[in-house]
Design a protein around this motif. Structure first.
Motif, PDB file in Angstrom:
ATOM      1  N   LEU A  97      -3.171  -3.631  -5.514  1.00  0.00           N
ATOM      2  CA  LEU A  97      -2.785  -2.515  -4.654  1.00  0.00           C
ATOM      3  C   LEU A  97      -3.856  -1.439  -4.601  1.00  0.00           C
ATOM      4  O   LEU A  97      -4.158  -0.882  -3.542  1.00  0.00           O
ATOM      5  CB  LEU A  97      -1.472  -1.920  -5.160  1.00  0.00           C
ATOM      6  CG  LEU A  97      -0.889  -0.750  -4.382  1.00  0.00           C
ATOM      7  CD1 LEU A  97      -0.417  -1.209  -3.004  1.00  0.00           C
ATOM      8  CD2 LEU A  97       0.270  -0.114  -5.159  1.00  0.00           C
ATOM      9  N   PRO A 100      -2.804   4.457  -5.394  1.00  0.00           N
ATOM     10  CA  PRO A 100      -1.924   4.724  -4.244  1.00  0.00           C
ATOM     11  C   PRO A 100      -2.157   6.091  -3.614  1.00  0.00           C
ATOM     12  O   PRO A 100      -1.423   7.047  -3.847  1.00  0.00           O
ATOM     13  CB  PRO A 100      -0.521   4.621  -4.863  1.00  0.00           C
ATOM     14  CG  PRO A 100      -0.718   5.041  -6.285  1.00  0.00           C
ATOM     15  CD  PRO A 100      -2.089   4.547  -6.674  1.00  0.00           C
ATOM     16  N   LYS A 105       1.313   3.015  -0.049  1.00  0.00           N
ATOM     17  CA  LYS A 105       0.925   2.437  -1.337  1.00  0.00           C
ATOM     18  C   LYS A 105       1.790   2.969  -2.472  1.00  0.00           C
ATOM     19  O   LYS A 105       2.109   2.231  -3.416  1.00  0.00           O
ATOM     20  CB  LYS A 105      -0.550   2.720  -1.620  1.00  0.00           C
ATOM     21  CG  LYS A 105      -1.508   1.830  -0.841  1.00  0.00           C
ATOM     22  CD  LYS A 105      -2.916   1.944  -1.388  1.00  0.00           C
ATOM     23  CE  LYS A 105      -3.836   0.913  -0.773  1.00  0.00           C
ATOM     24  NZ  LYS A 105      -5.186   0.935  -1.383  1.00  0.00           N
TER      25      LYS A 105
END
Length: 200
Positions: A97, A100, A105
């Motif tokens: 990912l 974020p 995210k």
């Protein structure tokens, strides 16, 4: 790993004195969205928290922060690694990912996190030690979002030299230098334990 491991890699000294008074305060702090231990160097902040958590039934995810964690990519790599020690799959998803920085995210991270945490009802404590070392606003914003998510059966413990009481916009349970100072009884027990631990 099938289960989030409990109390892994806590920085506990071999020669600790158990302090029931501090344990009682920290137990109360676990009922709050955020618990903070704030005091200068040498007050035993880290050892007080580690001793309490080591002997508790809480599962603990412990991250010691450094100046390099002011870089979001470095912070995220370190946080993902710490999480992988407890849940390997979570760490891998976090690495994929990336930090974020967007709402999407953040949503995905919280989704990954809750999927892992809510496999059972055990209480998890996330500890961020030496929090004072990090002043990057993007990372502070991430912490605020994490606390604001109000995750069930999750507590956040910040260990720092100081902490703005308004930072999280939530009730914060503070343990301060005054709380950490040894009472006369605790001092006597400390020296008794030190004498008894010496080789004859």
């Amino acid at each position: 790993m099938s289960e989030l491991k409990r109390n892994r890699s806590l920085p506990v000294s071999e020669h600790l004195i158990i302090r029931p008074r501090i344990d009682t305060l920290l137990e109360e702090g676990m009922k709050y969205p955020v618990c903070a231990i704030t005091a200068g160097a040498g007050f035993g902040k880290t050892q007080a928290a580690a001793s309490f958590l080591e002997r508790s039934d809480y599962r603990t995810v412990w991250m010691e922060l450094t100046g390099l964690d002011n870089l979001p990519v470095c912070f995220w790599d370190n946080f993902a690694y710490i999480c992988s020690l407890h849940r390997e799959g979570l760490g891998e998803k976090m690495k994929e990912l990336g930090f974020p920085e967007s709402l999407f995210k953040i949503y995905k991270f919280l989704q990954f996190l809750t999927e892992e945490l809510y496999q059972d009802n055990r209480h998890v404590v996330f500890v961020f030690d030496d929090f004072w070392r990090v002043d990057n606003e993007s990372i502070h914003s991430f912490f605020r979002t994490l606390v604001d998510a109000k995750l069930e059966n999750v507590s956040f413990l910040f260990i720092s030299r100081d902490l703005d009481s308004c930072m999280f916009g939530h009730r914060i349970f503070f343990l301060t230098a005054d709380d950490l100072r040894f009472t006369e009884e605790e001092t006597e027990r400390y020296f008794e334990a030190d004498i008894n631990s010496r080789p004859e």
